[in-house]
Design a protein around this motif. Sequence first.
Motif, short mmCIF file in Angstrom:
data_model
loop_
_atom_site.label_atom_id
_atom_site.label_comp_id
_atom_site.label_asym_id
_atom_site.label_seq_id
_atom_site.Cartn_x
_atom_site.Cartn_y
_atom_site.Cartn_z
N PRO A 75 0.84 -1.21 0.00
CA PRO A 75 0.00 0.00 0.00
C PRO A 75 0.87 1.27 0.00
O PRO A 75 2.03 1.24 0.41
CB PRO A 75 -0.79 -0.11 1.30
N PRO A 76 0.35 2.37 -0.49
CA PRO A 76 1.11 3.63 -0.45
C PRO A 76 1.27 4.13 0.98
O PRO A 76 0.50 3.77 1.87
CB PRO A 76 0.26 4.57 -1.30
N ARG A 77 2.24 4.97 1.16
CA ARG A 77 2.47 5.57 2.49
C ARG A 77 1.29 6.47 2.89
O ARG A 77 0.74 7.20 2.07
CB ARG A 77 3.75 6.42 2.50
N ASN A 78 0.89 6.37 4.15
CA ASN A 78 -0.20 7.23 4.64
C ASN A 78 0.29 8.66 4.88
O ASN A 78 -0.48 9.61 4.73
CB ASN A 78 -0.78 6.66 5.93
N ASN A 79 1.51 8.78 5.26
CA ASN A 79 2.05 10.11 5.60
C ASN A 79 2.92 10.59 4.44
O ASN A 79 4.14 10.49 4.46
CB ASN A 79 2.86 10.03 6.90
N ARG A 80 2.27 11.10 3.38
CA ARG A 80 3.01 11.57 2.21
C ARG A 80 3.82 12.83 2.54
O ARG A 80 4.87 13.07 1.94
CB ARG A 80 2.02 11.89 1.08
N GLU A 81 3.35 13.59 3.49
CA GLU A 81 4.00 14.86 3.82
C GLU A 81 5.44 14.66 4.26
O GLU A 81 6.35 15.37 3.82
CB GLU A 81 3.22 15.59 4.92
N ILE A 82 5.68 13.68 5.11
CA ILE A 82 7.05 13.50 5.61
C ILE A 82 7.95 12.97 4.52
O ILE A 82 9.15 13.27 4.49
CB ILE A 82 7.05 12.59 6.86
N VAL A 83 7.40 12.15 3.58
CA VAL A 83 8.20 11.67 2.45
C VAL A 83 8.65 12.85 1.59
O VAL A 83 9.81 12.95 1.17
CB VAL A 83 7.39 10.65 1.61
N GLU A 84 7.75 13.76 1.36
CA GLU A 84 8.10 14.95 0.58
C GLU A 84 9.16 15.78 1.30
O GLU A 84 10.07 16.34 0.66
CB GLU A 84 6.84 15.78 0.35
N ARG A 85 9.08 15.87 2.62
CA ARG A 85 10.09 16.62 3.37
C ARG A 85 11.46 15.97 3.27
O ARG A 85 12.49 16.65 3.19
CB ARG A 85 9.67 16.73 4.84
#
Length: 502
Positions: free
Chosen positions: A122-132
């Motif tokens: 499944p995709p990561r739930n916390n996309r924000e931290i991946v972008e950071r």
Amino acid sequence: MSKLTLPVRLALLVTGTMLPLIVFAVGIAYSNYRQDRSDATRRVLETVRSMRLVLDSEVQRMTGGLQVLALSNALQSGDFDDFRRLATGFISQYGEDSVLLVADGSGHQLFSTVTRETTNLPPRNNREIVERVFASKSPQYSDLFTGSTKQRPIVTVEVPVLRNDEVVYALSFSPPIATFQKLVEQQRPNDQWTVSLLDTKGRVFARAPNPAETFGKQASGALNDAMARTPEATLSSVSLDGVALSSAYTRSRLTGWTVVAGVAESSLIAPLWRDIAITSLIGGILLLTGLTFAVRMATTIARGEMLHNLLIEELNHRVKNTLALMQAIAVQTFRSSSRDERTKFEGRLGALAEAHNLLSQEKWAGSELRDVIARVLQPFLLSNPERIRMAGPAVPLSPRLAVVLSMIVHEIATNAAKYGALSNETGRVTLDWEVIADTPKSRLRLIWSEIGGPPVTEPVQRGFGSRLIERSARDQLGGEATVDFLPRGVVCTVTCVLDEAR
């Protein structure tokens, strides 16, 4: 206001002495409480700082291990099967609840230690931290969120996987929440303390006590407001359990997480109430003991004073009987004498009786010179009180001096009424006195000055009154009396040694 009784006065004395001491002791107890409270606040702040260091050390250890994994050849080349062996070894030191995964820049999972499948992750739930991670190219630390793999609240440590200085993957590690819970419980000083770890949004992810009931809850309002203003502070707050705390918090510069600790206000104020209770109890016992002794002492003194008054009343009664007997004897003795001689003797008895009455009013403790003179001269002032002017300082007299001086003044005034300034309507008398203190013992000098009376002529023969004045002043007062017959009027000067004050 009526005069207070002796027991009441002694009780007030004891109370007035003890109460300030009790208040002073309570003040010291309160001062100690304020000092203990200040020390406790400082200790709370030192505790949260120490815990922050422990937390940062643990997170840095995780971060360092992840950075080593990010440099492995297997991960650099994308060989996830070979990388699994390294990943399994890393998470084994944290327990089965830990998860390590790899995601690309879109948040798609490429690897997970939970499953060997790599195609249907499944995709990561916390996309924000991946972008950071991809934007900063540095380690990042998440807030509390629900993981996509096990569907439970987690926090993660994220590090970038660099290839040719470009981020190709985000390596994410979610340690067991129990790791942080254990850290909190180990650093908690005692059961009176509340210790919490909060993410950057102020949500609890580790806490003691009651971790299960408070997990994921927002920090209390006062604490939230303070954290929004400054990264570190001390304050009074109310915990999520409704307990009043003296709290402190500090924010980690590494993770942005906040360590909060507080000690129950009740544990701080309990010693104050204990000290106040002990002080009040001891003070109350001492006060009660003092009041008991005061009442007993007052009873003893009152009994002695009652006996003293009884003796004085008996003495007064006997003296009055003696004076009445003397008067009766005088009436019989002077039956054949002239009326003038009988009047003189009765006047002298009257002066003696008035002096005795004045001393009786003062419990035979002495009297004031002005009162003695005023009592003796009262019969001569009935028609015109302004004829005799008295001036002088306050002079306390012993009973002996009061009696003798009253007799002397009576004789002087009687002579003035018969021959001198008080024998007509125009005569005036000035009676002055002073205390001479330039000798080993203080002396009293009393001056009787007449003016405006009949013409003054010195008598050829001195009478009994003059001899009484001179002998009384010399023999009983240790002084002298002189009479000067001046053209303007008679001047009589009496000096005597004053008794020592008792």
